[in-house]
Design an enzyme around this catalytic site. Sequence first.
Site, mmCIF file in Angstrom:
data_model
loop_
_atom_site.group_PDB
_atom_site.id
_atom_site.type_symbol
_atom_site.label_atom_id
_atom_site.label_comp_id
_atom_site.label_asym_id
_atom_site.label_seq_id
_atom_site.Cartn_x
_atom_site.Cartn_y
_atom_site.Cartn_z
ATOM 1 C CB SER A 171 52.488 147.535 10.716
ATOM 2 O OG SER A 171 52.221 147.192 9.365
ATOM 3 C CE1 TYR B 250 53.238 152.714 8.686
ATOM 4 C CE2 TYR B 250 53.321 150.420 7.969
ATOM 5 C CZ TYR B 250 52.707 151.432 8.678
ATOM 6 O OH TYR B 250 51.559 151.171 9.388
#
Length: 254
Positions: A138, A151
Amino acid sequence: MFSLQNKKAVVTGGGSGIGRAIATLFAKQGAEVHILDLTLESAQEAVEDIKKTGGTVFSHACNVANQKEVVAAFEAIGNIHILINNAGIANVGKVDTTSESDFDRVMEVNVKGVYNCLYAAIPQFRLSKGGVILNMASIAAWVGIQDRFAYSTAKGAVMAMTLSVARDYIGENIRCNSISPARVHTPFVDGFISKNYAGKEAEMFEKLSQSQPIGRMGKPDEIATLALYLCSDEAGFITGSDYPIDGGFIKLNN
């Protein structure tokens, strides 16, 4: 070009969103696709749609955070050529607002889940004399994203695992790369916005869309196309790399 004929591919979280787009495209390109999802029901619609277009696809109920389940699934599938580590969950919070249980939950799925699939896949790659691994990282592994502590931590680990695996297995003809998307419009994103920003869905959707300099979120098919290239024989000289696909987010945001 980019044919996956005679290739067997495993896609975790392939029942929806980016994973579904990858599973669909890989089947179209000739791969035998195996979707690993939490339940057979969660993958059913994707499986039916792929079969309607003539693709070869199978689904397996599997919690990627449970190593015994993962190993059993990979042993049942047998020798593979491609692994897409796509399954993952999100969490909102800074370090002091992230509970221990939420942190553990994200690590269990987004880090241990990737490890479990890598652990189970390597013996199957050896049966195929090599293969390709593609991990879903990501932009959160590259830059600071507000309120995404757990995250971001997990995706940083995924990027590090990518480098480690690429180095350790380069001599066994196993390539390993990762993709770092910015925000991609999926049902997951819609559900995430509804859950965390109730009553402000339209406002938050626009805000998240505009956070990419290109002015919109990505599309699952766009991520799938990059995945196809990286897993194809045409990308045979590429390993140990991460590929941002972010609408300019990392380089163009000031």
